[in-house]
Design a protein around this motif. Structure first.
Motif, PDB file in Angstrom:
ATOM      1  N   SER A  11     -27.377 -14.921  14.941  1.00 37.43           N
ATOM      2  CA  SER A  11     -26.488 -15.596  15.893  1.00 37.43           C
ATOM      3  C   SER A  11     -27.207 -16.799  16.496  1.00 37.43           C
ATOM      4  O   SER A  11     -27.934 -16.663  17.483  1.00 37.43           O
ATOM      5  N   GLU A  48     -21.619 -17.418  19.445  1.00 39.73           N
ATOM      6  CA  GLU A  48     -22.578 -17.901  20.443  1.00 39.73           C
ATOM      7  C   GLU A  48     -22.805 -19.401  20.313  1.00 39.73           C
ATOM      8  O   GLU A  48     -22.867 -20.123  21.313  1.00 39.73           O
ATOM      9  N   GLN A  51     -20.042 -21.776  21.966  1.00 35.06           N
ATOM     10  CA  GLN A  51     -19.767 -21.748  23.399  1.00 35.06           C
ATOM     11  C   GLN A  51     -20.255 -23.035  24.073  1.00 35.06           C
ATOM     12  O   GLN A  51     -21.341 -23.516  23.790  1.00 35.06           O
ATOM     13  N   LYS A  55     -24.884 -18.740  26.814  1.00 37.73           N
ATOM     14  CA  LYS A  55     -24.554 -17.342  27.059  1.00 37.73           C
ATOM     15  C   LYS A  55     -25.822 -16.488  27.013  1.00 37.73           C
ATOM     16  O   LYS A  55     -26.608 -16.582  26.072  1.00 37.73           O
ATOM     17  N   VAL A  60     -24.000 -11.783  24.739  1.00 38.50           N
ATOM     18  CA  VAL A  60     -23.805 -11.878  23.293  1.00 38.50           C
ATOM     19  C   VAL A  60     -23.751 -10.475  22.690  1.00 38.50           C
ATOM     20  O   VAL A  60     -22.901 -10.175  21.853  1.00 38.50           O
TER      21      VAL A  60
END
Length: 243
Positions: A11, A48, A51, A55, A60
């Motif tokens: 991510s 992620e 955004q 975050k 997450v």
């Protein structure tokens, strides 16, 4: 073993993280996808990276669980726990298109999969950096999710766990993986080689190398991106600490 690893998800962090030298997220996502193109168990999650605001890792992890709630309804006998490794970070990805249009096939497991954060010992030690992490986030991450920490030369993960009351309390949920065959490749060294015009062949997948060269990534100019900007978590947590 204690767990059966069923999925690993990368991510990439969003641009709002504001780390020095961090190139645009869409480039990092594409490179991650190219690097995992032929993998049967590692994939890339883009949530992620898309955004607008940074975050926290805890959020997450929550998203990755809540986004795939059908796994919570897998009514099958519990045996060896299944594990999703969030290698910065993990996602429960079980929905697959079936042969019939509009239907979703839910992959069944013998128990409800768990999500854990896969990290290096340097991330573990970053828990001690003032205002980089919220103490309550650290507690929830290690207590409710858990860590798989891969050691690296120069880092003593076990010593750091021992010296932290929170980590020691939840040490049974922190799995340290000793890197007996040392791999000294790091993103820092790869970026440095690129800035100096040195070859990175065999250090990254060929497709990733081709993409980097095509888009002229990781130059001296890109290394100065976000220079002088305070890291997003430090900004936010410091501000909240003052209120």
């Amino acid at each position: 073993g204690r767990y059966t690893v069923v999925k690993g998800i990368i991510s990439p962090v969003g641009d709002a993280y504001k780390k020095k030298g961090l190139i645009p997220a869409y480039h990092r996502v594409i490179m991650a996808e190219l690097a995992t193109k032929n993998s049967k168990w590692v994939e890339v999650d883009t949530w992620e990276s898309l955004q607008k605001e940074w975050k926290e890792t805890l959020k997450v992890l929550r998203y990755l669980c809540c986004d795939h709630t059908d796994l919570q309804n897998c009514h099958v006998p519990a045996t060896t726990p299944s594990l999703f490794c969030l290698g910065n970070k993990v996602r429960l990805s079980q929905k697959k298109k079936s042969k019939r249009a509009g239907e979703v096939e839910v992959k069944k497991f013998k128990t409800v999969p768990k999500v854990k954060l896969l990290c290096g010992a340097d991330l573990l030690e970053s828990f001690a950096v003032p205002n980089l992490w919220k103490s309550e986030d650290i507690t929830q991450i290690v207590a409710n999710y858990g860590l798989i920490c891969v050691t690296r030369a120069g880092n003593d993960a076990q010593k750091f766990i021992y010296e932290s009351d929170v980590l020691w309390k939840h040490r049974s949920n922190i799995h340290v993986v000793n890197e007996w065959i040392t791999n000294d490749i790091s993103s820092t060294k790869i970026r440095r080689a690129l800035r100096r015009g040195q070859s990175i062949r065999y250090l990254v997948p060929d497709l990733v190398q081709e993409y980097i060269e095509k888009h002229n990534l990781y130059s001296s100019e890109s290394e100065d991106r976000n220079a002088g900007v305070i890291l997003a978590p430090l900004q936010r947590n410091t501000a909240e600490a003052k209120t």
